[in-house]
Design an enzyme around this catalytic site. Sequence first.
Site, PDB file in Angstrom:
ATOM      1  N   TYR A   1       0.828  -1.212   0.000  1.00 49.03           N
ATOM      2  CA  TYR A   1       0.000   0.000   0.000  1.00 49.03           C
ATOM      3  C   TYR A   1       0.868   1.272   0.000  1.00 49.03           C
ATOM      4  CZ  TYR A   1      -3.703   3.264   1.408  1.00 49.03           C
ATOM      5  OH  TYR A   1      -4.564   4.335   1.483  1.00 49.03           O
TER       6      TYR A   1
ATOM      7  N   LYS B   1       1.211   4.106  -3.079  1.00 44.42           N
ATOM      8  CA  LYS B   1       0.813   5.493  -2.850  1.00 44.42           C
ATOM      9  C   LYS B   1       1.989   6.449  -3.080  1.00 44.42           C
ATOM     10  CE  LYS B   1      -3.521   4.798  -1.994  1.00 44.42           C
ATOM     11  NZ  LYS B   1      -4.551   5.321  -2.895  1.00 44.42           N
TER      12      LYS B   1
HETATM   13  N1  LIG Z   1     -10.000   5.471   4.492  1.00 45.73           N
HETATM   14  C1  LIG Z   1      -8.820   5.917   4.850  1.00 45.73           C
HETATM   15  O1  LIG Z   1      -8.480   5.960   6.048  1.00 45.73           O
HETATM   16  C2  LIG Z   1      -7.851   6.417   3.804  1.00 45.73           C
HETATM   17  C3  LIG Z   1      -6.694   7.074   4.227  1.00 45.73           C
HETATM   18  C4  LIG Z   1      -5.791   7.530   3.268  1.00 45.73           C
HETATM   19  C5  LIG Z   1      -6.049   7.328   1.928  1.00 45.73           C
HETATM   20  N2  LIG Z   1      -7.178   6.675   1.544  1.00 45.73           N
HETATM   21  C6  LIG Z   1      -7.403   6.492   0.113  1.00 45.73           C
HETATM   22  O2  LIG Z   1      -8.671   7.020  -0.234  1.00 45.73           O
HETATM   23  C7  LIG Z   1      -9.215   6.269  -1.314  1.00 45.73           C
HETATM   24  C8  LIG Z   1     -10.593   5.751  -0.925  1.00 45.73           C
HETATM   25  O3  LIG Z   1     -10.455   4.945   0.236  1.00 45.73           O
HETATM   26  P1  LIG Z   1     -11.709   4.372   1.025  1.00 45.73           P
HETATM   27  O4  LIG Z   1     -11.352   4.369   2.451  1.00 45.73           O
HETATM   28  O5  LIG Z   1     -12.936   5.051   0.573  1.00 45.73           O
HETATM   29  O6  LIG Z   1     -11.683   2.852   0.511  1.00 45.73           O
HETATM   30  P2  LIG Z   1     -12.901   1.860   0.286  1.00 45.73           P
HETATM   31  O7  LIG Z   1     -12.326   0.497   0.353  1.00 45.73           O
HETATM   32  O8  LIG Z   1     -14.037   2.210   1.182  1.00 45.73           O
HETATM   33  O9  LIG Z   1     -13.336   2.197  -1.202  1.00 45.73           O
HETATM   34  C9  LIG Z   1     -12.549   1.833  -2.311  1.00 45.73           C
HETATM   35  C10 LIG Z   1     -13.490   1.626  -3.472  1.00 45.73           C
HETATM   36  O10 LIG Z   1     -12.689   1.262  -4.609  1.00 45.73           O
HETATM   37  C11 LIG Z   1     -13.383   0.265  -5.302  1.00 45.73           C
HETATM   38  N3  LIG Z   1     -12.451  -0.537  -6.100  1.00 45.73           N
HETATM   39  C12 LIG Z   1     -11.565  -1.470  -5.676  1.00 45.73           C
HETATM   40  N4  LIG Z   1     -10.929  -2.010  -6.723  1.00 45.73           N
HETATM   41  C13 LIG Z   1     -11.421  -1.395  -7.832  1.00 45.73           C
HETATM   42  C14 LIG Z   1     -11.168  -1.537  -9.210  1.00 45.73           C
HETATM   43  N5  LIG Z   1     -10.288  -2.442  -9.671  1.00 45.73           N
HETATM   44  N6  LIG Z   1     -11.841  -0.747 -10.071  1.00 45.73           N
HETATM   45  C15 LIG Z   1     -12.745   0.157  -9.610  1.00 45.73           C
HETATM   46  N7  LIG Z   1     -13.043   0.326  -8.313  1.00 45.73           N
HETATM   47  C16 LIG Z   1     -12.385  -0.455  -7.438  1.00 45.73           C
HETATM   48  C17 LIG Z   1     -14.081  -0.578  -4.248  1.00 45.73           C
HETATM   49  O11 LIG Z   1     -15.181  -1.290  -4.798  1.00 45.73           O
HETATM   50  C18 LIG Z   1     -14.489   0.486  -3.230  1.00 45.73           C
HETATM   51  O12 LIG Z   1     -15.810   0.959  -3.460  1.00 45.73           O
HETATM   52  C19 LIG Z   1      -8.219   5.175  -1.613  1.00 45.73           C
HETATM   53  O13 LIG Z   1      -7.367   5.580  -2.664  1.00 45.73           O
HETATM   54  C20 LIG Z   1      -7.449   5.041  -0.333  1.00 45.73           C
HETATM   55  O14 LIG Z   1      -6.175   4.499  -0.508  1.00 45.73           O
HETATM   56  C21 LIG Z   1      -8.091   6.214   2.445  1.00 45.73           C
END
Ligand SMILES: NC(=O)c1ccc[n+]([C@@H]2O[C@H](COP(=O)([O-])OP(=O)(O)OC[C@H]3O[C@@H](n4cnc5c(N)ncnc54)[C@H](O)[C@@H]3O)[C@@H](O)[C@H]2O)c1
Length: 269
Positions: free
Chosen positions: A180, A184
């Site tokens: 991860y 990133k």
């Molecule tokens: N939640 C956190 O704490 C956090 C922190 C830092 C960064 N992020 C980043 O924010 C973004 C969203 O995170 P989140 O927490 O909402 O994650 P999440 O897991 O809730 O949502 C991710 C979404 O991506 C979709 N997905 C997965 N593989 C896919 C593919 N091959 N094609 C299309 N869609 C696909 C999933 O179906 C899901 O709906 C991500 O890039 C994550 O790395 C999240």
Amino acid sequence: MEIFSLEGKVAIVTGATGLLGRQHCHALAAAGAKVVVADLNLGECRHLAEELPGEDHLPLALDVAVPHSVRTGRNAVLKKYECLDVLVNNAAVDDKFESPALAAEQSKFENYPLKNWLRSLEVNLTGVFLASQIFGSAMVEQGRGGSIINVASTYGMVGPDQSLYLKPDGEQVFFKSPSYPTTKGAVLNFTRYLAAYWGKAGIRVNALSPGGVENGQEAWFVENYSRRTSLGRMAQPTDYRGALLFLASDASAYMTGANLVVDGGWTAV
Ligand SMILES: NC(=O)c1ccc[n+]([C@@H]2O[C@H](COP(=O)([O-])OP(=O)(O)OC[C@H]3O[C@@H](n4cnc5c(N)ncnc54)[C@H](O)[C@@H]3O)[C@@H](O)[C@H]2O)c1
């Protein structure tokens, strides 16, 4: 406030029905954009598209790791709206293991499964490359500029603090994976590459780096995370709406190749 307006603009969010994706969709729709709600499950996309403020949003089944799927998605967007102004590369995978015992063992770097590493590269990095290439090229061709926002993470800038996953009784329940943070970090430099490459074409490319979001984790984890964060708390899912809108709109018109860090001060320490 007109510089924040997205009236007359079309925006696509990948991974739209996830925890943060739905917040991005709400922010864009509230600012007046037509939103393409793109994720793996069409039913969930439909549901979210109906819930957004405004009208005429487009639910779209899209797998960012599959070139054919992204090309079909681009054709559907152009067929409906004839243009695209904003791409939010938000889809990503994070490790999930079948059981807590497996998580404790397999998340160790020494045991980390190659298949998890490869899948992470495929979705988190190649997915950003493909969506940028296929949707971004359409933006270049239409010649009215555009904004690409790549969602990265604090862990794209610093290594994971593994003590977050240490329970009060001393048990290390999990290690944040090597894949991860690697993906990133790569997304951040891909952002700089594309900003430099497409600057003259009027396509701005920036990263948004969120910190950890509170989402039903166990109390000890929330406490560990909050203690380590300057603002003393995890993020709420809505905490990124303003930053996302800023990057999507003309409010950030002279910004490209940048990384907007919204992490409660995690990386300030
Ligand atoms: N939640 C956190 O704490 C956090 C922190 C830092 C960064 N992020 C980043 O924010 C973004 C969203 O995170 P989140 O927490 O909402 O994650 P999440 O897991 O809730 O949502 C991710 C979404 O991506 C979709 N997905 C997965 N593989 C896919 C593919 N091959 N094609 C299309 N869609 C696909 C999933 O179906 C899901 O709906 C991500 O890039 C994550 O790395 C999240």
